[in-house]
Write a protein that holds these residues in place. Sequence first.
Motif, PDB file in Angstrom:
ATOM      1  N   THR A 196       0.829  -1.195   0.000  1.00 28.99           N
ATOM      2  CA  THR A 196       0.000   0.000   0.000  1.00 28.99           C
ATOM      3  C   THR A 196       0.865   1.248   0.000  1.00 28.99           C
ATOM      4  O   THR A 196       0.608   2.215  -0.732  1.00 28.99           O
ATOM      5  N   LEU A 197       1.909   1.210   0.843  1.00 28.86           N
ATOM      6  CA  LEU A 197       2.790   2.368   0.928  1.00 28.86           C
ATOM      7  C   LEU A 197       3.447   2.645  -0.420  1.00 28.86           C
ATOM      8  O   LEU A 197       3.477   3.786  -0.882  1.00 28.86           O
ATOM      9  N   SER A 198       3.922   1.586  -1.076  1.00 32.82           N
ATOM     10  CA  SER A 198       4.625   1.809  -2.344  1.00 32.82           C
ATOM     11  C   SER A 198       3.644   2.282  -3.406  1.00 32.82           C
ATOM     12  O   SER A 198       3.989   3.110  -4.259  1.00 32.82           O
ATOM     13  N   ASN A 199       2.396   1.773  -3.365  1.00 28.25           N
ATOM     14  CA  ASN A 199       1.395   2.251  -4.307  1.00 28.25           C
ATOM     15  C   ASN A 199       1.124   3.734  -4.116  1.00 28.25           C
ATOM     16  O   ASN A 199       1.009   4.504  -5.071  1.00 28.25           O
ATOM     17  N   MET A 200       1.021   4.138  -2.834  1.00 26.37           N
ATOM     18  CA  MET A 200       0.789   5.545  -2.554  1.00 26.37           C
ATOM     19  C   MET A 200       1.969   6.374  -3.043  1.00 26.37           C
ATOM     20  O   MET A 200       1.806   7.483  -3.540  1.00 26.37           O
ATOM     21  N   HIS A 201       3.148   5.795  -2.912  1.00 36.07           N
ATOM     22  CA  HIS A 201       4.348   6.500  -3.315  1.00 36.07           C
ATOM     23  C   HIS A 201       4.361   6.718  -4.827  1.00 36.07           C
ATOM     24  O   HIS A 201       4.734   7.775  -5.308  1.00 36.07           O
ATOM     25  N   ASP A 202       3.918   5.686  -5.575  1.00 36.13           N
ATOM     26  CA  ASP A 202       3.860   5.824  -7.029  1.00 36.13           C
ATOM     27  C   ASP A 202       2.887   6.907  -7.453  1.00 36.13           C
ATOM     28  O   ASP A 202       3.098   7.594  -8.459  1.00 36.13           O
ATOM     29  N   GLY A 203       1.822   7.022  -6.684  1.00 38.91           N
ATOM     30  CA  GLY A 203       0.824   8.007  -7.057  1.00 38.91           C
ATOM     31  C   GLY A 203      -0.148   7.466  -8.082  1.00 38.91           C
ATOM     32  O   GLY A 203      -1.197   8.046  -8.299  1.00 38.91           O
ATOM     33  N   SER A 204       0.211   6.339  -8.736  1.00 42.04           N
ATOM     34  CA  SER A 204      -0.674   5.808  -9.764  1.00 42.04           C
ATOM     35  C   SER A 204      -1.906   5.153  -9.135  1.00 42.04           C
ATOM     36  O   SER A 204      -3.004   5.312  -9.625  1.00 42.04           O
ATOM     37  N   HIS A 205      -1.664   4.401  -8.039  1.00 41.06           N
ATOM     38  CA  HIS A 205      -2.791   3.775  -7.366  1.00 41.06           C
ATOM     39  C   HIS A 205      -2.943   4.403  -5.998  1.00 41.06           C
ATOM     40  O   HIS A 205      -2.205   4.052  -5.098  1.00 41.06           O
ATOM     41  N   PRO A 206      -3.868   5.324  -5.863  1.00 41.65           N
ATOM     42  CA  PRO A 206      -4.136   5.807  -4.515  1.00 41.65           C
ATOM     43  C   PRO A 206      -4.665   4.648  -3.692  1.00 41.65           C
ATOM     44  O   PRO A 206      -5.348   3.782  -4.235  1.00 41.65           O
ATOM     45  N   ALA A 207      -4.287   4.644  -2.412  1.00 37.95           N
ATOM     46  CA  ALA A 207      -4.519   3.463  -1.575  1.00 37.95           C
ATOM     47  C   ALA A 207      -5.932   2.934  -1.704  1.00 37.95           C
ATOM     48  O   ALA A 207      -6.842   3.358  -1.003  1.00 37.95           O
ATOM     49  N   THR A 208      -6.104   2.022  -2.650  1.00 38.76           N
ATOM     50  CA  THR A 208      -7.445   1.495  -2.871  1.00 38.76           C
ATOM     51  C   THR A 208      -7.710   0.280  -2.012  1.00 38.76           C
ATOM     52  O   THR A 208      -8.815   0.076  -1.545  1.00 38.76           O
ATOM     53  N   SER A 209      -6.675  -0.528  -1.814  1.00 35.86           N
ATOM     54  CA  SER A 209      -6.904  -1.745  -1.035  1.00 35.86           C
ATOM     55  C   SER A 209      -7.036  -1.362   0.430  1.00 35.86           C
ATOM     56  O   SER A 209      -6.096  -0.882   1.051  1.00 35.86           O
ATOM     57  N   GLU A 210      -8.228  -1.562   0.917  1.00 35.43           N
ATOM     58  CA  GLU A 210      -8.490  -1.198   2.304  1.00 35.43           C
ATOM     59  C   GLU A 210      -7.935  -2.288   3.203  1.00 35.43           C
ATOM     60  O   GLU A 210      -8.270  -3.456   3.056  1.00 35.43           O
ATOM     61  N   LEU A 211      -7.062  -1.900   4.103  1.00 38.44           N
ATOM     62  CA  LEU A 211      -6.513  -2.893   5.026  1.00 38.44           C
ATOM     63  C   LEU A 211      -7.526  -3.181   6.110  1.00 38.44           C
ATOM     64  O   LEU A 211      -8.318  -2.328   6.484  1.00 38.44           O
ATOM     65  N   GLU A 212      -7.481  -4.426   6.582  1.00 35.63           N
ATOM     66  CA  GLU A 212      -8.323  -4.752   7.723  1.00 35.63           C
ATOM     67  C   GLU A 212      -7.825  -3.949   8.917  1.00 35.63           C
ATOM     68  O   GLU A 212      -6.643  -3.948   9.224  1.00 35.63           O
ATOM     69  N   VAL A 213      -8.733  -3.240   9.568  1.00 37.33           N
ATOM     70  CA  VAL A 213      -8.305  -2.363  10.651  1.00 37.33           C
ATOM     71  C   VAL A 213      -8.136  -3.187  11.911  1.00 37.33           C
ATOM     72  O   VAL A 213      -9.071  -3.796  12.410  1.00 37.33           O
ATOM     73  N   ASN A 214      -6.934  -3.223  12.414  1.00 31.36           N
ATOM     74  CA  ASN A 214      -6.685  -3.889  13.680  1.00 31.36           C
ATOM     75  C   ASN A 214      -6.695  -2.851  14.777  1.00 31.36           C
ATOM     76  O   ASN A 214      -6.401  -1.685  14.550  1.00 31.36           O
ATOM     77  N   HIS A 215      -7.029  -3.318  15.959  1.00 37.88           N
ATOM     78  CA  HIS A 215      -7.043  -2.374  17.063  1.00 37.88           C
ATOM     79  C   HIS A 215      -5.643  -1.939  17.423  1.00 37.88           C
ATOM     80  O   HIS A 215      -5.431  -0.887  17.972  1.00 37.88           O
ATOM     81  N   SER A 216      -4.715  -2.789  17.139  1.00 35.80           N
ATOM     82  CA  SER A 216      -3.351  -2.389  17.481  1.00 35.80           C
ATOM     83  C   SER A 216      -2.379  -3.103  16.569  1.00 35.80           C
ATOM     84  O   SER A 216      -2.598  -4.239  16.183  1.00 35.80           O
ATOM     85  N   ARG A 217      -1.349  -2.443  16.250  1.00 37.96           N
ATOM     86  CA  ARG A 217      -0.250  -3.044  15.501  1.00 37.96           C
ATOM     87  C   ARG A 217       0.775  -3.558  16.494  1.00 37.96           C
ATOM     88  O   ARG A 217       0.874  -3.036  17.598  1.00 37.96           O
ATOM     89  N   PRO A 218       1.534  -4.555  16.092  1.00 38.13           N
ATOM     90  CA  PRO A 218       2.598  -4.958  17.022  1.00 38.13           C
ATOM     91  C   PRO A 218       3.588  -3.815  17.214  1.00 38.13           C
ATOM     92  O   PRO A 218       3.868  -3.085  16.262  1.00 38.13           O
TER      93      PRO A 218
END
Lengths: 135, 93, 162
Positions: A109-131
Amino acid sequence: MNEFAKLPDWAAIIIAILILAGAATTLIGSLGLWRLNSFYERLHAPTLGTTLGTGCIVLASMLCFSVLQTRLVLHEILIAIFVTVTTPITLMILVRAALFRDSVERAETLSNMHDGSHPATSELEVNHSRPPEAT
Amino acid sequence: MSAIFLTWSLGLAKIFLALAMGIAAFRVLRGPRAQDRVAGLDALYVNAMLLALTFGIAAGDTLYFEAALIIALLGFVGTVAFAKFLLRGEVIE
Amino acid sequence: MKRHPFLPLAAFGLFILWLLLNQTVSYGHILLGGAAALVGSWALSALRPQKVRIRRLGAIIRLSLRVLVDIVKSNIAVGRIILGPARQERRAGFVNIPLELRNPYALATLGCIITSTPGTLWVDFDATKGTLMIHVLDLIDESTWIRTIKGRYERPLLEIFE
């Protein structure tokens, strides 16, 4: 259902209670698999069935056959031991796989956002906390 | 009297476990992601094993124990293989 | 070629497994089980497992009783969370715990204990730093969990294995 008549009353009642408790615990555990919100939370739910659920039903089975055959029937304990020893392995590998897949998807997702070609379309499953990041 | 109670509670326990299996199967089908399906499979085989044990008590036959043990063994190996596949993309390294 | 060391615990375990599976204590099965145990433990010793030293039977019994009680308690706690209302003030999260345990058998036992008390999951153990990451379903206070794991389980395990 004739052989239950041979069971003394106390044994029948204890077996019945143990079986009901074990089955109910397992059902609650599976319900958790349905109801809880994120993957890491859901992973906790089946351990109800593998600990108390299995324990109760195995105890009931041991008691039932010991009384029916008037000798010590202990081989069901192998199932309890086996399940206790194997569950940590399964869950540990599963958690690691989930963490790995999460981190891969985040990187994509980060690299896609970086490219600018694919704005973050893939919605990540929202976790309550990251490790917490290892520092 | 207590024998009837035991028969009833065995029937109820079978229904409970079958329901639990249904919910686990729902999680396998629904996902939403691959690790959820594998976790559902894990719960599914444990519930199936417990159901086999309960059938064994109901039938008064220790032969069901062997079936339960085999379900436990194969289920464990299967789940670990699936989880390992998710971890690396290949089962055998 | 060096002689493989004899593994008494593994052989004994295999022997008991054989007798339990066959559900008998007849002489024939004791003989067969003994042979299977010897061959099996000999095959296992080819893997050269680290030597296991277990001490203090009292501590083992006390730890097992404590774990049994904890399993029942945390089953009830997790059951209450599952059956409770869907929206509730509860936070699940990861906790890092610095451990003093290094013995692999002790760590494996700790893994079994942590996983079999519902509500906590073993995630990862970093052997170089000696930190254990667990996932907790009902995370109220991180330091409480660290104290619980270290005091309740790690100290007896240190006593038993090291």
